[in-house]
Motif scaffolding. Structure first.
Motif, mmCIF file in Angstrom:
data_model
loop_
_atom_site.group_PDB
_atom_site.id
_atom_site.type_symbol
_atom_site.label_atom_id
_atom_site.label_comp_id
_atom_site.label_asym_id
_atom_site.label_seq_id
_atom_site.Cartn_x
_atom_site.Cartn_y
_atom_site.Cartn_z
ATOM 1 N N PHE A 1 40.084 36.281 57.616
ATOM 2 C CA PHE A 1 40.850 36.959 56.563
ATOM 3 C C PHE A 1 41.517 35.971 55.600
ATOM 4 O O PHE A 1 41.494 36.187 54.383
ATOM 5 N N PRO A 2 42.102 34.871 56.107
ATOM 6 C CA PRO A 2 42.688 33.901 55.169
ATOM 7 C C PRO A 2 41.651 33.189 54.307
ATOM 8 O O PRO A 2 42.012 32.465 53.385
ATOM 9 N N LEU A 3 40.355 33.360 54.617
ATOM 10 C CA LEU A 3 39.322 32.832 53.710
ATOM 11 C C LEU A 3 38.947 33.877 52.660
ATOM 12 O O LEU A 3 38.623 33.547 51.522
ATOM 13 N N ILE A 4 39.012 35.143 53.086
ATOM 14 C CA ILE A 4 38.608 36.219 52.162
ATOM 15 C C ILE A 4 39.586 36.331 50.997
ATOM 16 O O ILE A 4 39.179 36.470 49.839
ATOM 17 N N VAL A 5 40.887 36.242 51.317
ATOM 18 C CA VAL A 5 41.887 36.432 50.250
ATOM 19 C C VAL A 5 41.746 35.389 49.135
ATOM 20 O O VAL A 5 41.683 35.748 47.954
ATOM 21 N N PRO A 6 41.642 34.096 49.456
ATOM 22 C CA PRO A 6 41.471 33.134 48.365
ATOM 23 C C PRO A 6 40.142 33.314 47.628
ATOM 24 O O PRO A 6 40.055 33.025 46.434
ATOM 25 N N ALA A 7 39.120 33.797 48.342
ATOM 26 C CA ALA A 7 37.856 34.049 47.653
ATOM 27 C C ALA A 7 38.053 35.114 46.579
ATOM 28 O O ALA A 7 37.502 35.024 45.476
ATOM 29 N N ILE A 8 38.873 36.117 46.920
ATOM 30 C CA ILE A 8 39.231 37.117 45.904
ATOM 31 C C ILE A 8 39.947 36.434 44.746
ATOM 32 O O ILE A 8 39.718 36.731 43.570
ATOM 33 N N GLY A 9 40.808 35.481 45.115
ATOM 34 C CA GLY A 9 41.541 34.738 44.073
ATOM 35 C C GLY A 9 40.610 34.026 43.113
ATOM 36 O O GLY A 9 40.888 33.924 41.916
ATOM 37 N N VAL A 10 39.477 33.554 43.610
ATOM 38 C CA VAL A 10 38.522 32.876 42.734
ATOM 39 C C VAL A 10 38.013 33.852 41.672
ATOM 40 O O VAL A 10 37.960 33.537 40.478
ATOM 41 N N ILE A 11 37.685 35.026 42.143
ATOM 42 C CA ILE A 11 37.146 36.033 41.210
ATOM 43 C C ILE A 11 38.176 36.377 40.134
ATOM 44 O O ILE A 11 37.882 36.401 38.941
ATOM 45 N N THR A 12 39.427 36.603 40.592
ATOM 46 C CA THR A 12 40.435 37.006 39.599
ATOM 47 C C THR A 12 40.800 35.843 38.690
ATOM 48 O O THR A 12 41.182 36.048 37.543
ATOM 49 N N ALA A 13 40.685 34.603 39.191
ATOM 50 C CA ALA A 13 40.973 33.465 38.329
ATOM 51 C C ALA A 13 39.976 33.408 37.178
ATOM 52 O O ALA A 13 40.345 33.130 36.028
ATOM 53 N N VAL A 14 38.709 33.703 37.501
ATOM 54 C CA VAL A 14 37.687 33.723 36.449
ATOM 55 C C VAL A 14 38.073 34.751 35.385
ATOM 56 O O VAL A 14 38.048 34.472 34.184
ATOM 57 N N ILE A 15 38.463 35.928 35.863
ATOM 58 C CA ILE A 15 38.885 36.969 34.917
ATOM 59 C C ILE A 15 40.054 36.448 34.084
ATOM 60 O O ILE A 15 40.071 36.547 32.857
ATOM 61 N N GLY A 16 41.045 35.849 34.767
ATOM 62 C CA GLY A 16 42.241 35.358 34.073
ATOM 63 C C GLY A 16 41.903 34.355 32.986
ATOM 64 O O GLY A 16 42.438 34.421 31.876
ATOM 65 N N VAL A 17 40.976 33.455 33.301
ATOM 66 C CA VAL A 17 40.645 32.422 32.311
ATOM 67 C C VAL A 17 39.918 33.046 31.115
ATOM 68 O O VAL A 17 40.201 32.712 29.961
ATOM 69 N N TYR A 18 39.025 33.966 31.402
ATOM 70 C CA TYR A 18 38.248 34.529 30.293
ATOM 71 C C TYR A 18 39.037 35.491 29.413
ATOM 72 O O TYR A 18 38.711 35.671 28.249
ATOM 73 N N ILE A 19 40.062 36.131 29.974
ATOM 74 C CA ILE A 19 40.793 37.096 29.118
ATOM 75 C C ILE A 19 41.915 36.436 28.332
ATOM 76 O O ILE A 19 42.574 37.098 27.542
ATOM 77 N N THR A 20 42.152 35.146 28.541
ATOM 78 C CA THR A 20 43.243 34.510 27.800
ATOM 79 C C THR A 20 42.836 34.260 26.359
ATOM 80 O O THR A 20 42.045 33.370 26.054
ATOM 81 N N LYS A 21 43.369 35.079 25.485
ATOM 82 C CA LYS A 21 43.073 34.922 24.054
ATOM 83 C C LYS A 21 44.381 34.984 23.281
ATOM 84 O O LYS A 21 45.172 35.910 23.432
ATOM 85 N N ALA A 22 44.615 33.959 22.482
ATOM 86 C CA ALA A 22 45.849 33.924 21.695
ATOM 87 C C ALA A 22 45.839 35.038 20.665
ATOM 88 O O ALA A 22 44.799 35.342 20.094
ATOM 89 N N ARG A 23 46.989 35.686 20.505
ATOM 90 C CA ARG A 23 47.108 36.669 19.435
ATOM 91 C C ARG A 23 48.089 36.123 18.408
ATOM 92 O O ARG A 23 49.011 35.387 18.756
ATOM 93 N N ALA A 24 47.906 36.508 17.174
ATOM 94 C CA ALA A 24 48.867 36.090 16.145
ATOM 95 C C ALA A 24 50.209 36.744 16.465
ATOM 96 O O ALA A 24 50.278 37.772 17.141
ATOM 97 N N ASN A 25 51.291 36.158 15.979
ATOM 98 C CA ASN A 25 52.645 36.702 16.188
ATOM 99 C C ASN A 25 53.004 36.880 17.657
ATOM 100 O O ASN A 25 53.742 37.783 18.019
#
Lengths: 754, 754
Positions: free
Chosen positions: A274-298
């Motif tokens: 289980f302690p391996l599964i949780v960080p593996a989930i973290g990998v997936i969400t990190a990918v999402i986090g990196v790709y959705i980071t887009k600067a907005r004006a203001n």
């Protein structure tokens, strides 16, 4: 806690399904590496600006690479010695011993590789961020390159950490805990050296450059006439990038290791997987986090980054809950053995524990943002005190640091206590699971952190080249201020992993002692016993000593820079007029030599202090020692990081035109604050996290040996005392040697002064 | 540890001889008071200088008296509330309850009385020291008056402390421990408030005066044109004299109380009387120490004082050894019961333990002298860094503080561990006896400490009156520098008593819990349990919070002074020309009001934090909490005291003509260091000692109540949680209220700003 699962011949009963799960985790880890590579391609494809900018970047790249090469050679010797020493320490059999030593090297190698990669990549990215700021839509583009760069480091960090742990689990199953100790120790040890060495490098160059440039000559930061500017920019890369990347990898690896050890000991296969599964989930969400980071004006840069963090954190929480309910049984009875009597639902407990970790990360993010961000009261207050001079700037910054340390430490304490309350018999494992929850955020956190030094360096390249217009410079300044806060946030999260990992590792510590004693009872270090209490005092003292040594090392090394830059101004005509180039390489060489020399003393202290306490005062005192170091270290680390961050950003506030703006008395007052804060936030503060981990793992590793020598005859006692005295002698000798190099900035070797 | 002696119906089997011994101790205590009176007469008989000097001294005396009167009124209300609250806490019977509450008032009253006397006497002595410096042989005469003044305070401190304890022992014998808890708590609580309030007063006035006078207007320290000068001098008296005297009384009383409690519980009558005999010996040697202190030409003031200390310490050690061999049996078999099996000679163990305490005091004296004295490397180094600006002064001072804190803490830890090793079954009592050894030096230590503020103030009076020539001024400057070091030494010794007393009080804490549980087993707070570990973190955090609050309070109060002094310069014509007198009284009023308001928050934190932790997280976490607070508090207290002392003396070095002398850039750099150090060394640092004592005694007092509510039903749990939440709410409310007054120096109320 039960050792029932490990008792089965040192092998865990892995089923085919279990192998599949570990295999999937390994594949996810490799996928992270692939995504890192894709992001890397994107970063490298960005525009590289003018020839002059490229020239400067090249000088920085060469300096940073030269430093890390020399550091690698130094650390390699050290690594081999520890590799061999590990064989002396007890283990169940040679299989464990060999695995532990080999994976020590693997952990050390990964740690160094990630540091090297982080640094190399940052030197590539600086230029591209500076170049992007000049283009149409520069702010968005610059932020994108900076954050994607962080994304690469983040992916590699979690990818290698998870992959390493998965391989150990596959190869060693039941014997994984001992081998994982080696893996974590290697990662922590190298990370500590890289944090300390890089921290000394970056701040010696920075402080030295500022003292002669800004204070004595009145020329701006990053002015190309200052011989220390290239060294300063090299420092940002070897300290903030290489050191930080190695440190976060270490945080990830050690926390994971602690969770796996505890989980497998308590719950067998389920507890290991289980302690391996949780960080593996973290990998997936990190990918999402990196790709959705887009600067907005203001929208402030911090808001953009925070949004990505929160979104990926929520997704992590949801996916972890699903994993818990799918994978874990709904009743403790299914574990049998010692747990048959436990009430409560393991899936619910695990879910809540993981969420506690994720929430902890979010709260630290919020708290640190508040205490070090330019838009909130604390930094504004520090800025205000600049009107009454430097003394009040220092005092208010220290207050901000103290206060934020207290609240952050209380939040971390609350998380530990909350996890502890979750389940009577499984309290420690719940704490470890909270740690894995924290790990799911590390990918995004690394990305955020790398953002800071990359922006800082981009600004440096822009300023030195003179090829960047005012609008672009404004963009880079804003990104730099955001970077100051993200850097402080990372340190907060890193220290939180230290506390959670340490709490969990106390489990392996007790376990190691119980096993060595051959008993089945609980290991007890009663805090009301004078021996344990003295241990707590000594542990707290070592944190102060470590911080003091680090600050001193910066002072000494900065002194050498000051004299060299002064010498160049004096001896080389035309520098001040801008007609002759200063000898940048000379300053880089001096700082490289000094910082590698200076890292020895704090490094030896970290390794030998627990040895001295453990063998000298016993396992109870050593447990107290760790507790003292954790408590005091947590507060000290956050205090140093946040007061430094607040001073830096207070200076930025004044430079933005508040309280008289650039060149005013208020500005000099904040420059003084920033100079004081430099070694706080970038040398002493961040090194405390790996310090705690190293001391913790050294303690876990030596505990059985201490016990063997304690329960024996008087000859054993003599050996024990001798080992302790040797350890003390090593520390004292290291301190004396560094003292003889002088104690303050003015004590510079005669050959440099001349 | 055994409770066999107390089990005999709560009465100890006092023989006639025992009563005689306690009677002799009481007589020695009274003799100390008489000698104090004799010394007082001598001080008052000294010359009082010119009318102008007397005028100034009178203004200072009035301001100080007014402050203490208002403080008394505030504290009286608080005292009555605690007096009543104490009745709620469990005790064996009403006799104990009433005794505890009454002696709480006695301890509080003594503490306040000694503070008041110390302050009153200092205001009398300042003038006389200044006057003496003008005479033939001025240096010797001035030193004599200053040190004799300290002698008075020293005699009263040890006299009242010993007398109070002896009376409790005579009146309550077997029930003495509970009553002594009340006595110690009263002393510690009031001392803490006086330390905090006085510390805020003195530094708000000092920092405020410096910021406008030295920094903005460029006029010297103590210039009569500065409206804050009288307030500054009042501050030296209410902070350094009143606060310090109360604090040392508290250190004496609580250490003695801890030793008596532990001794009587473990060894009955012998254990109760021996810890009274040792400090009685200390009274005798303190008298010797005070009378043999004579300044010699060509000898630094610190050397003179140190000689007296060492001589009286050696005599104490010899007399204590004789007492041990005469009074204590030579075999544990004589104690019977649980100790029949102990090997070793009680007389030898007691002698060694007492000597450990005396040696500890000597080592701290030496260490602190080294780190804060103008003639040694550390302060010279800090002075040197003034050439590279204020930032390096701050960094080097912080390094000196960290380093000295580490070594001092390690020495204290070694003393505790050494005493602990002495005897297996009697380890805690040996630690307590080491504490009584430390107490034998307190008389001389108080005399040394009072020396500092008296010299400082004498210099102030001299400068303001202008009636003192250069030679006399030189004498006073030298004495002031010596005073900076002696002040730092006292803080080191005071914090050592905190650690020793706390270690010993852990015995009473365990005892109280064991008794409340009704069991006979040992109380265990296992440090590897997350609950205890979280307690350690919270304890360390409270120290940081307390220090931060104290520094913040000074900033706020100093802000009010800055605006008032500026206003007077602006609105009252002729001040700068020296033709009009500034309104000194107004500044005194402002600081008085502010410091009394500001002491509430840190004071409430000290009392309510252990309540919140104890009732909220349980007795194990509370034990961890105390350990964390002790460890972190020790380091923090010494760090703050010594870095402050080093900065102050580095400034003096520069003023003596080094590194460019007065008016140079190096001088301004050290002035900035000194200003940062002011709240460190005189507000936050010294208050940590009584803070630890208060938290310790609160914990001992509430422990039985916590246990009663823990072992009960769910209704009890609810009550426990509610109490904890109320305590948290009180702390949070206090912090919020003080925050709303602003957080930094510039946040001054509009009515003052206007």
């Amino acid at each position: 806690m039960s050792r029932q699962f490990l008792a089965e011949g040192g092998k865990l009963p892995f089923s085919g399904g279990d192998y599949t799960i570990v295999g999937v985790v390994a594949v996810v880890a490799l996928a992270a590496l692939v995504i890192g590579y894709v992001l890397l391609k994107e970063v490298l494809a960005a525009g590289q600006g003018t020839a002059k900018m490229q020239d400067i970047a090249k000088a920085v790249q060469e300096g940073a690479a030269a430093y890390l090469k020399r550091q690698r050679n130094t650390l390699a010797i050290f690594g081999v010695i520890v590799f061999l020493l590990l064989f002396i320490l007890p283990a169940d059999d040679w299989n464990e011993k060999i695995g532990r030593s080999i994976f020590f090297l693997v952990g050390a190698g990964f740690s160094f590789a990630i540091g090297y990669l982080g640094m190399w990549l940052a030197t590539q990215a600086n230029l591209r961020v500076a170049a992007a700021s000049r283009e149409e839509g520069g702010r968005e583009k610059a932020m994108r390159v900076a954050f994607r760069t962080g994304g690469v480091v983040g992916m590699i960090t979690v990818g290698l950490g998870l992959f390493g742990a998965a391989v150990v689990v596959l190869a060693y199953t039941g014997q994984a805990p001992k081998v994982l100790e080696g893996f974590g120790f290697g990662a922590a040890l190298i990370a500590m050296f890289m944090r300390v060495g890089g921290g000394i490098f970056t701040k010696a160059a920075d402080v030295g450059a500022d003292l002669v440039g800004k204070v004595e000559q009145g020329i701006p930061e990053d002015d190309p006439r200052n011989a220390a500017t290239i060294a300063d920019n090299v420092g940002d890369n070897v300290g903030d990038c290489a050191g930080m990347a190695a440190d976060l990898f270490e945080s990830y690896a050690v926390m994971l290791v602690a969770a796996l050890i505890l989980g497998s000991t308590a719950f067998g296969v389920h507890g290991l997987l289980f302690p391996l599964i949780v960080p593996a989930i973290g990998v997936i969400t990190a990918v999402i986090g990196v790709y959705i980071t887009k600067a907005r004006a203001n929208e402030g840069g911090l808001v953009t980054i925070n949004r990505s963090f929160y979104i990926s954190a929520v997704i992590s929480a949801v996916l972890s809950a699903i994993a818990a309910f799918v994978y874990l049984p709904s009743s403790f009875a299914d574990f049998g053995g010692d747990f048959a009597g436990n009430t409560g639902n393991p899936a619910v407990i695990a879910t809540v524990a993981v969420i506690i970790g994720i929430v902890l990360a979010a709260v630290i993010l919020k708290l640190t943002g508040y205490y070090t961000g330019t838009e909130y009261k604390p930094v504004k207050d520090v800025g205000k005190t600049s009107e009454t001079g430097p003394a009040t700037v220092i005092l208010s910054g220290i207050s901000v640091g103290f206060e934020s340390a207290v609240y952050t430490a209380l939040v971390i304490g609350a998380a530990v206590f909350g996890a502890y309350l979750l389940g009577g018999g499984v309290a420690l494992f719940a704490v470890a699971l909270a740690g894995t929850g924290l790990l799911t955020t590390v990918g995004v956190i690394v990305a955020m952190d790398t953002f800071g030094p990359v922006s800082d360096n981009a600004q440096g390249i822009a300023e030195m080249s003179g090829d960047v217009d005012e609008k672009a410079a404004q963009i880079l300044t804003e990104l730099d201020a955001v970077g100051n806060t993200t850097k402080a946030i990372t340190k907060g999260i890193a220290i939180a992993t230290a506390v959670l990992a340490a709490t969990a590792l106390f489990g392996s510590y007790s376990d190691a002692i119980r096993k060595a004693v051959g008993g089945t009872g609980e290991f007890i270090a009663n805090i009301v016993s004078p021996a344990t209490l003295v241990g707590v005092v000594v542990g707290a003292a070592v944190v102060f000593l470590f911080a003091g040594l680090a600050v001193n090392a910066v002072s000494r090394a900065a002194g050498a820079v000051v004299y060299e830059v002064r010498r160049q101004f004096r001896d080389i005509p035309g520098i001040m007029e801008g007609t002759t180039r200063p000898e940048y390489g000379k300053v880089v060489d001096i700082v490289t030599r000094d910082s590698l020399r200076e890292l020895a003393t704090p490094g030896l202290l970290a390794v030998f202090a627990p040895i001295a306490v453990g063998f000298g005062l016993g396992t109870g005192a050593l447990a107290g020692y760790l507790a003292g170091a954790i408590a005091c270290g947590t507060l000290m680390a956050i205090f140093l990081a946040n007061s430094g961050g607040a001073w830096d950003n207070a200076k930025k506030l004044v430079e933005d035109g508040n309280h008289g703006g650039k060149g005013s008395d208020a500005h000099s007052a904040t420059v003084i604050g920033d100079t004081v804060g430099d070694p706080f936030k970038d040398t002493a503060g961040p090194a405390i996290n790996p310090l705690i981990k190293v001391m913790n793992l050294v303690s876990v590793l030596i505990a059985p040996a201490v016990v063997q020598l304690t329960v024996g005859d008087s000859q054993n006692t003599a050996v024990r005392i001798i080992i302790s005295l040797v350890a003390v002698a090593v520390i004292v000798a290291a301190i004396v040697v560094s003292k003889r190099r002088g104690t303050v900035i003015s004590d510079t070797p005669a050959e440099i002064k001349a």
